[in-house]
Enzyme design. Structure first.
Site, PDB file in Angstrom:
ATOM      1  N   TYR A 137      -0.043  -6.071   1.219  1.00  0.00           N
ATOM      2  CA  TYR A 137      -0.492  -7.392   1.373  1.00  0.00           C
ATOM      3  C   TYR A 137      -0.729  -8.701   1.017  1.00  0.00           C
ATOM      4  O   TYR A 137      -1.696  -9.784   1.677  1.00  0.00           O
ATOM      5  CB  TYR A 137       0.087  -7.427  -0.940  1.00  0.00           C
ATOM      6  CG  TYR A 137      -0.058  -6.526  -1.427  1.00  0.00           C
ATOM      7  CD1 TYR A 137      -1.290  -6.052  -1.719  1.00  0.00           C
ATOM      8  CD2 TYR A 137       1.107  -5.718  -1.705  1.00  0.00           C
ATOM      9  CE1 TYR A 137      -1.973  -5.137  -3.057  1.00  0.00           C
ATOM     10  CE2 TYR A 137       0.399  -4.349  -2.944  1.00  0.00           C
ATOM     11  CZ  TYR A 137      -1.050  -4.084  -3.098  1.00  0.00           C
ATOM     12  OH  TYR A 137      -0.695  -3.283  -4.260  1.00  0.00           O
ATOM     13  N   ILE A 145      -8.575  -2.440   6.859  1.00  0.00           N
ATOM     14  CA  ILE A 145      -7.666  -2.420   7.393  1.00  0.00           C
ATOM     15  C   ILE A 145      -6.248  -0.483   8.018  1.00  0.00           C
ATOM     16  O   ILE A 145      -5.550  -1.154   9.076  1.00  0.00           O
ATOM     17  CB  ILE A 145      -5.842  -3.730   6.903  1.00  0.00           C
ATOM     18  CG1 ILE A 145      -5.720  -2.513   5.752  1.00  0.00           C
ATOM     19  CG2 ILE A 145      -6.484  -4.540   6.563  1.00  0.00           C
ATOM     20  CD1 ILE A 145      -3.921  -3.598   4.991  1.00  0.00           C
ATOM     21  N   ASP A 146      -6.313   0.439   7.560  1.00  0.00           N
ATOM     22  CA  ASP A 146      -6.645   1.813   7.919  1.00  0.00           C
ATOM     23  C   ASP A 146      -7.053   1.883   8.625  1.00  0.00           C
ATOM     24  O   ASP A 146      -6.038   3.215   9.553  1.00  0.00           O
ATOM     25  CB  ASP A 146      -6.722   2.488   6.198  1.00  0.00           C
ATOM     26  CG  ASP A 146      -5.942   2.084   4.893  1.00  0.00           C
ATOM     27  OD1 ASP A 146      -4.572   0.903   5.461  1.00  0.00           O
ATOM     28  OD2 ASP A 146      -5.969   2.818   3.900  1.00  0.00           O
ATOM     29  N   MET A 190       0.692   0.390   4.361  1.00  0.00           N
ATOM     30  CA  MET A 190      -1.014   0.862   3.686  1.00  0.00           C
ATOM     31  C   MET A 190      -0.844   1.196   5.091  1.00  0.00           C
ATOM     32  O   MET A 190      -1.001   1.296   6.214  1.00  0.00           O
ATOM     33  CB  MET A 190      -1.344  -0.575   3.473  1.00  0.00           C
ATOM     34  CG  MET A 190      -1.611  -0.885   2.710  1.00  0.00           C
ATOM     35  SD  MET A 190      -2.777  -2.487   2.001  1.00  0.00           S
ATOM     36  CE  MET A 190      -1.605  -2.827   0.125  1.00  0.00           C
TER      37      MET A 190
END
Length: 453
Positions: free
Chosen positions: A301, A134-135, A179
């Protein structure tokens, strides 16, 4: 001789779309007459020589898993590259399972592990990697994202949107920690899409160390500027990777924080939001600004195990299909990508940093017009504030400081800010359009004249 099999494993952190890759790769392989094994929990058991934690995947079992988040076969961050014995165990375990084809699903650390396994196998096992994080920090071509990013940004924007409404309703600030261990794509994508008051990512500070004071003063400056507009509320989105750029002495009270098996800081154990909240409130109190309630919130999360949005469902099913088709056709040592609607392998050797051997990380390009536009909407102290005496006086009054004192305290933020050249010269293109229109008008007039003659 027993027929050879294809194995699939997932390593690193979760991302929406994992199950779509597993399902599509499994279905494509079985239709080609290849048995498929799901390896439970990434490299965890294989690196111990344990081959009991596996399952035979079938079309019936995987045909509808693409709708759901999480990982159908589990996941772990276990790293087999720390010593050769673990790598040898992985290879020997796969060979004992009669596997000669391996599809790995993961981010930059897993990509590196996959390339090491392929090298250790020395031709006995072909390895294909599917980029997941997801980064969005794997070095894919411009405009191509890692899977899971789009869904994470989508869900993140919904969360921030609701926090923005709450902030305005209750006259408070939210510090949202997103994140993004090494790159700020997710934080910027969320902040830019939602129209957050401020977004901070590590890339804008270049390679230099970042002091806690600078981050605190950027946030304090944004709060002061917002108050000068009559707004006591706001939302700041901060990439967790800012911590990695900070001077260690600023984090001396956080020395108990551990690292994972890839030597990355466990950011979930670093409550950077609370630290910034505490320091910002302390500075505001010194200035006599007491009205602001600040709430810190980590998001990540909630994003990474979400059900994938249709974009990621479609994209990951294509990735899974292409990964299986390529490896079944003899492909090896490559990461799967879809470019301009077509499959294109990116070979391991082309992805590595020649000095470290690690996959190259894709950072946010702070010189792009996209980032420049994002900065224009961020509410933070900038050079124009210090050049405009009236604006500066208003800010200094809001901060209960003398004008010269305010300038002396915060001007270093402007001096240390990155230089953002206008990537697109809009006036130039506007003039070009006018010139083209003028030429067309002249041609039309001449054509009409010739016709009349």
């Amino acid at each position: 001789m027993l027929p050879k099999k294809l194995a699939i494993l997932v390593s690193g952190g979760p991302a929406p779309g994992i199950n779509s890759v597993i399902g599509a790769a499994t279905i494509r392989s079985i239709l080609d007459g290849i048995d498929v094994i799901g390896i439970h929990d990434g490299f965890k058991w294989l690196m111990k020589g344990d081959i009991a934690h596996t399952e035979n995947l079938t079309i019936e079992a995987v045909s509808r898993i693409h709708f759901r988040g999480g990982s159908f076969i589990g996941i772990s961050r276990e790293n087999p590259t720390k010593n050769d014995e673990h790598l040898e165990n992985v290879v020997s375990s796969l060979l004992r399972l009669n596997v000669d084809k391996l599809i790995t699903i993961g981010g930059d650390d897993t990509a590196y592990s996959a390339s090491c396994v392929e090298k250790m196998a020395n031709g006995r096992i072909h390895v294909i990697h599917v980029p997941k994080t997801i980064d969005n920090d794997l070095n894919l071509p411009m405009g191509i994202c890692t899977f899971g990013f789009q869904t994470a940004r989508h869900i993140g924007v919904d969360i921030v949107k609701n926090l923005m409404v709450d902030a305005r309703t209750t006259s408070r600030w939210y510090f949202v920690i997103s994140m993004g261990r090494k790159a700020g794509h997710l934080a910027l994508g969320i902040g830019k899409s939602a129209g957050a008051t401020l977004t901070l990512i590590p890339e804008e500070f270049g390679d230099r160390k970042l002091s806690l004071k600078m981050v605190v003063d950027i946030l304090v400056g944004a709060i002061i500027k917002r108050l000068s507009y009559g707004r006591p509320d706001g939302v700041a989105v901060l990439a967790e990777g800012l911590v990695e750029r900070m001077d260690e002495k600023d984090l001396k009270n956080l020395t108990s924080v551990g690292r994972d098996s890839h030597n990355n800081l466990r950011y979930a154990e670093i409550n950077i939001g609370e630290l910034l909240k505490e320091q910002v409130q302390l500075q505001l109190k010194k200035l006599g600004i007491m009205s602001n309630t600040i709430v810190s919130k980590n998001i990540g999360y909630e994003l990474r195990c979400s059900d994938p949005i249709p974009f990621d469902m479609e994209y990951t099913r294509e990735l899974g299909y292409c990964a299986a088709k390529f490896i079944l056709d003899g492909g090896n040592r490559a990461m799967v990508s879809i470019q301009n609607g077509h499959f294109k392998p990116m070979f391991f050797e082309d992805l590595r940093d020649p000095e470290t051997g690690r996959p190259i990380i894709r950072m946010v390009n702070v010189n792009s017009e996209s980032y420049l536009i994002a900065r224009r909407y961020m509410l933070r102290l900038n050079k124009e504030d210090f050049d405009d005496t009236h604006e500066l006086a208003k800010l200094a009054t809001t901060a209960n400081m003398h004008l010269d004192e305010f300038r002396k305290r915060y001007y270093y933020l402007v001096k240390n800010a990155p230089d953002f050249p206008e990537v697109l010269n809009f006036k130039k293109y506007a003039r070009l359009g006018e010139e083209k229109q003028k030429v067309n008008d002249e041609k039309s007039a001449e054509s009409l004249k010739n016709k009349n003659d």
